[in-house]
Design a protein around this motif. Sequence first.
Motif, mmCIF file in Angstrom:
data_model
loop_
_atom_site.group_PDB
_atom_site.id
_atom_site.type_symbol
_atom_site.label_atom_id
_atom_site.label_comp_id
_atom_site.label_asym_id
_atom_site.label_seq_id
_atom_site.Cartn_x
_atom_site.Cartn_y
_atom_site.Cartn_z
ATOM 1 N N ASP A 31 77.480 69.028 30.524
ATOM 2 C CA ASP A 31 76.243 68.494 31.093
ATOM 3 C C ASP A 31 75.042 68.638 30.172
ATOM 4 O O ASP A 31 73.964 68.141 30.490
ATOM 5 C CB ASP A 31 75.946 69.171 32.435
ATOM 6 N N ALA A 32 75.203 69.326 29.039
ATOM 7 C CA ALA A 32 74.059 69.554 28.152
ATOM 8 C C ALA A 32 74.238 68.934 26.776
ATOM 9 O O ALA A 32 73.285 68.887 25.997
ATOM 10 C CB ALA A 32 73.824 71.066 28.001
ATOM 11 N N ALA A 33 75.439 68.472 26.459
ATOM 12 C CA ALA A 33 75.701 67.947 25.115
ATOM 13 C C ALA A 33 74.914 66.662 24.869
ATOM 14 O O ALA A 33 74.805 65.805 25.744
ATOM 15 C CB ALA A 33 77.191 67.692 24.939
ATOM 16 N N GLY A 34 74.376 66.551 23.648
ATOM 17 C CA GLY A 34 73.637 65.361 23.259
ATOM 18 C C GLY A 34 74.397 64.516 22.264
ATOM 19 O O GLY A 34 75.570 64.773 21.955
ATOM 20 N N ALA A 35 73.715 63.532 21.717
ATOM 21 C CA ALA A 35 74.360 62.533 20.861
ATOM 22 C C ALA A 35 74.802 63.074 19.514
ATOM 23 O O ALA A 35 75.544 62.404 18.797
ATOM 24 C CB ALA A 35 73.403 61.358 20.652
ATOM 25 N N SER A 36 74.366 64.282 19.157
ATOM 26 C CA SER A 36 74.781 64.881 17.889
ATOM 27 C C SER A 36 75.740 66.053 18.090
ATOM 28 O O SER A 36 75.969 66.832 17.165
ATOM 29 C CB SER A 36 73.553 65.355 17.105
ATOM 30 N N GLN A 37 76.313 66.168 19.301
ATOM 31 C CA GLN A 37 77.184 67.299 19.612
ATOM 32 C C GLN A 37 78.513 66.811 20.180
ATOM 33 O O GLN A 37 78.634 65.669 20.639
ATOM 34 C CB GLN A 37 76.501 68.231 20.623
ATOM 35 N N ILE A 38 79.486 67.695 20.130
ATOM 36 C CA ILE A 38 80.750 67.443 20.811
ATOM 37 C C ILE A 38 80.845 68.377 22.014
ATOM 38 O O ILE A 38 80.133 69.382 22.103
ATOM 39 C CB ILE A 38 81.969 67.635 19.875
ATOM 40 N N THR A 39 81.706 68.043 22.948
ATOM 41 C CA THR A 39 81.934 68.872 24.123
ATOM 42 C C THR A 39 83.414 68.827 24.459
ATOM 43 O O THR A 39 84.208 68.188 23.750
ATOM 44 C CB THR A 39 81.069 68.408 25.306
ATOM 45 N N PHE A 40 83.822 69.518 25.528
ATOM 46 C CA PHE A 40 85.259 69.591 25.838
ATOM 47 C C PHE A 40 85.489 69.574 27.340
ATOM 48 O O PHE A 40 84.632 69.967 28.135
ATOM 49 C CB PHE A 40 85.877 70.846 25.219
ATOM 50 N N LEU A 41 86.661 69.101 27.707
ATOM 51 C CA LEU A 41 87.117 69.075 29.096
ATOM 52 C C LEU A 41 88.447 69.806 29.160
ATOM 53 O O LEU A 41 89.442 69.334 28.617
ATOM 54 C CB LEU A 41 87.275 67.628 29.578
ATOM 55 N N SER A 42 88.449 70.984 29.805
ATOM 56 C CA SER A 42 89.694 71.745 29.915
ATOM 57 C C SER A 42 90.191 71.869 31.345
ATOM 58 O O SER A 42 91.271 72.395 31.583
ATOM 59 C CB SER A 42 89.505 73.151 29.323
ATOM 60 N N ASN A 43 89.391 71.383 32.311
ATOM 61 C CA ASN A 43 89.772 71.452 33.718
ATOM 62 C C ASN A 43 89.591 70.069 34.343
ATOM 63 O O ASN A 43 88.481 69.535 34.377
ATOM 64 C CB ASN A 43 88.892 72.480 34.443
ATOM 65 N N PRO A 44 90.674 69.468 34.856
ATOM 66 C CA PRO A 44 90.593 68.093 35.385
ATOM 67 C C PRO A 44 89.569 67.909 36.498
ATOM 68 O O PRO A 44 89.099 66.787 36.720
ATOM 69 C CB PRO A 44 92.018 67.835 35.907
ATOM 70 N N LYS A 45 89.180 68.985 37.191
ATOM 71 C CA LYS A 45 88.229 68.810 38.295
ATOM 72 C C LYS A 45 86.827 68.437 37.792
ATOM 73 O O LYS A 45 85.972 68.045 38.581
ATOM 74 C CB LYS A 45 88.180 70.069 39.158
ATOM 75 N N PHE A 46 86.608 68.543 36.480
ATOM 76 C CA PHE A 46 85.314 68.159 35.909
ATOM 77 C C PHE A 46 85.372 66.782 35.224
ATOM 78 O O PHE A 46 84.514 66.469 34.400
ATOM 79 C CB PHE A 46 84.849 69.220 34.910
#
Length: 349
Positions: A31-46
Amino acid sequence: MRIRLGDLVDRLGGQLIGDADIEVEGIAPLDAAGASQITFLSNPKFRAQAAATRAAALILSPADDAAIGPSLAGARLVTANPYAYFARSAQLFVALYAEPAIPGIHPSACVHPDAEVDASAIVGPNATIEAKAVVGPGARVDAGSFVGRGATVGEGTHLHANVSFHAGCEIGARGIIHSGAVIGADGFGFAREGGVYIKIPQTGRVVIGDDVEIGANTTIDRGALADTIIGNGVKLDNLIQIGHNCVIGDHTAMAGCVGVAGSAKIGKHCTFGGAAMVLGHLTIVDNVHVSSGSMVSRSILEVGQYTGFYPLAKNADWEKSAVIVRNLGTMREKIRELEKIIKTLTEKK
């Protein structure tokens, strides 16, 4: 201080779907990542939150990619274990932004002439390195830390500020010991005679393997005669106590405030939740998982998850209650049999 997604995948693997020339400068939550960052999804509920992320790229599993991948605006890094990929990515960014370490011994450090400190090592202000100690290549001993006589700090291992690493103890490569930890203090060994305690000299060591992390203010006692052994890849949280002559198997992890009494032998790939306790002289096999706050009062010889909570009581009352609890299964069957008999007699009447 940016890195191309293509270079990231070259280093860490995974499948890149998107522009390899996109440059990123860090990693952030969904919810905080911007256009110059990467993020991750490790739980399908999100998944819904991931679908709305503004990140330049999302790390996700093949299953999550199949579910939401086509709807994402950014690039995707598809990998079997997104959380582990996130961890390695975070390490990469930390290294990218880290201040360069300058090898050398601070003028205020006290290094014995008979100590061996590699030229690539770092010894910080007011640190003490005693005679016959060895500080290996790329190792770091931060301000105020103590390395005792004949102790060995392995290659690339980092002792943070105010660590006490006592005489004869050893730690392998790439270890991390956080501030306030005490490695190699005397174990709790006393003989009792005539109502008084007679100290038993603790002449063993603490021997720690490679890739071990030890949390702040954790203590590991030296052995009484033989050594206390901490295997490769062990992870110990803050405020843990490991008693003398314990053996902790490779890649076992313990959360904060765990206590392990002397001479316990714990296998590989075990986990212990916060404040779990292990009594002395017990054996726990590989791949055992102990829940938070549980008391291990007997050896565990079968793989599995174990949980044990019981209210405090006078010992005699506790023993009586424990016998009753242990026999509840048999008592239940007897009650069921009695209920059937009563029902039969009632129907006849």
